[in-house]
Design a protein around this motif. Structure first.
Motif, short mmCIF file in Angstrom:
data_model
loop_
_atom_site.label_atom_id
_atom_site.label_comp_id
_atom_site.label_asym_id
_atom_site.label_seq_id
_atom_site.Cartn_x
_atom_site.Cartn_y
_atom_site.Cartn_z
N ARG A 223 0.84 -1.20 0.00
CA ARG A 223 0.00 0.00 0.00
C ARG A 223 0.87 1.25 0.00
O ARG A 223 1.94 1.24 0.64
CB ARG A 223 -0.86 0.06 1.26
CG ARG A 223 -1.65 -1.18 1.59
CD ARG A 223 -2.86 -1.28 0.68
NE ARG A 223 -3.92 -2.07 1.26
CZ ARG A 223 -4.09 -3.38 1.08
NH1 ARG A 223 -3.24 -4.07 0.38
NH2 ARG A 223 -5.13 -3.99 1.62
N TYR B 170 -2.85 -6.01 11.47
CA TYR B 170 -3.34 -5.20 12.60
C TYR B 170 -4.85 -4.93 12.55
O TYR B 170 -5.38 -4.15 13.32
CB TYR B 170 -2.57 -3.89 12.72
CG TYR B 170 -2.52 -3.04 11.45
CD1 TYR B 170 -3.65 -2.39 10.96
CD2 TYR B 170 -1.32 -2.85 10.77
CE1 TYR B 170 -3.59 -1.59 9.83
CE2 TYR B 170 -1.25 -2.06 9.63
CZ TYR B 170 -2.39 -1.44 9.16
OH TYR B 170 -2.32 -0.66 8.04
N ASN C 296 5.20 -4.13 9.11
CA ASN C 296 3.80 -3.84 8.81
C ASN C 296 3.02 -5.13 9.07
O ASN C 296 2.78 -5.90 8.17
CB ASN C 296 3.65 -3.41 7.35
CG ASN C 296 2.19 -3.28 6.93
OD1 ASN C 296 1.32 -3.11 7.79
ND2 ASN C 296 1.92 -3.37 5.64
N PRO C 297 2.70 -5.38 10.34
CA PRO C 297 2.09 -6.67 10.69
C PRO C 297 0.57 -6.66 10.45
O PRO C 297 0.01 -5.60 10.15
CB PRO C 297 2.37 -6.75 12.19
CG PRO C 297 2.29 -5.33 12.65
CD PRO C 297 2.83 -4.50 11.51
N1 GLN Z 1 -3.18 -1.32 5.39
C1 GLN Z 1 -3.94 -2.51 5.13
C2 GLN Z 1 -5.39 -2.15 4.94
O1 GLN Z 1 -5.97 -1.48 5.75
C3 GLN Z 1 -3.80 -3.50 6.27
C4 GLN Z 1 -2.47 -4.11 6.27
C5 GLN Z 1 -2.13 -4.73 7.57
O2 GLN Z 1 -2.97 -5.25 8.32
N2 GLN Z 1 -0.91 -4.69 7.86
O3 GLN Z 1 -5.97 -2.52 3.95
#
Ligand code: GLN
Length: 282
Positions: free
Chosen positions: A93, A191, A188-189
């Motif tokens: 992303r 989350y 970037n786990p």
């Molecule tokens: N940024 C991603 C999203 O919201 C999530 C990625 C993550 O959990 N590290 O789509």
């Protein structure tokens, strides 16, 4: 004479958003005719042969069914590099480029060869973007998914970065030797919380669930990464983790609880609190 419609009419009659239809039709033109994207304009009267026409219809339908553009193309631009991506890895992303920028800022300050750990590398995006932008850096990138590691290693090879980016298999710090010490830890786990409705929407439906959610509060992987940082950072070393826009306070609290110093919250380009960082004391 081909009865197939012209590029112009394929674009105007597509039910896809115009920019997506152009990207996907350009992919078909490149693959079947080695033509650049500009042919969409310069040769807009052109008709596709039956093979290319069938592929366009199949790709258009896949996208209409919700499959992410990056998986259809098999690639995604990230920071200053292009990565191969496939359904076994999260699609990089733009907001994650913030982690890369924080690492590059730290490397510039340290002004010496820097050792960096990227936990849960997926396609290799963070590690490879840092390595590509900074010849001073060497990186270790981990993932618990063998599928992800295979894709990340392939990306390292294509980008000719295998001399400075190594890979290790395992869950978070279990993947690395216990006596390792890094200047910077990045991650970037997953989350997203278990019940978050976004998991059932858009591109996320097609991405590996283990890369998106910890199947709990959204904070459990962040907690494990933050609590392990003290053992694996050099004195004064920096940890920076990506998190959800509403998790900054909780993440900073975890960092403080873990005995880390100098917590900072960083905003992404959309103005969301997206990354938090802290340091091991000197
Ligand atoms: N940024 C991603 C999203 O919201 C999530 C990625 C993550 O959990 N590290 O789509």
């Amino acid at each position: 004479m081909s009865a197939n419609p012209s590029l112009r009419s394929l674009l105007s009659s597509s039910s896809l958003p115009a920019n997506e239809a152009r990207i996907l039709l350009a992919y078909v033109l490149e693959k079947h005719y080695q033509l650049p994207r500009s042919a969409l304009l310069s040769r807009d009267d052109m008709t596709l042969n039956d093979l290319a026409q069938t592929e366009w219809q199949s790709i258009e339908q896949r996208r209409l069914n919700g499959e992410p553009v990056a998986y259809i193309l098999g690639k995604k631009g990230f920071h200053n590099i292009e990565l191969s991506v496939a359904p076994g890895v999260l699609i990089p992303r733009p907001e994650t480029e913030l982690l890369v920028e924080i690492a590059l800022g730290e490397i510039a300050k340290l002004n010496k060869p820097v050792k960096i750990l990227d936990l849960g590398t997926g396609s290799g995006a963070i590690a490879l973007a840092v390595a590509s932008a900074s010849p001073e850096s060497s990186l270790l990138a981990t993932d618990q998914s063998e599928v992800a590691l295979a894709i990340a290693m392939q990306n390292a090879k294509s980008l000719k970065l295998t001399d400075r980016v190594q890979f290790a298999h395992g869950s978070w710090y279990q993947a690395i030797p216990e006596d390792s010490a890094f200047d910077i830890i990045l991650s970037n786990p997953p989350y997203i919380a278990d019940q978050d409705p976004h998991l059932a929407q858009g591109d996320l439906r097609f991405e590996p669930v283990s890369a998106l959610t910890d199947k709990a509060s959204g904070l459990t992987c962040l907690e494990e990464i933050i609590f392990g940082a003290d053992q694996y950072l050099k004195p004064g070393g920096l940890i920076a983790v990506e998190h959800g826009f509403d998790q900054a306070k909780a993440v900073v609290a975890l960092m403080t609880k873990a005995g880390l110093k100098d917590p900072k919250i960083h905003l992404d380009l959309a103005g969301h609190s997206r990354v938090s960082s802290a340091r091991k004391s000197n």
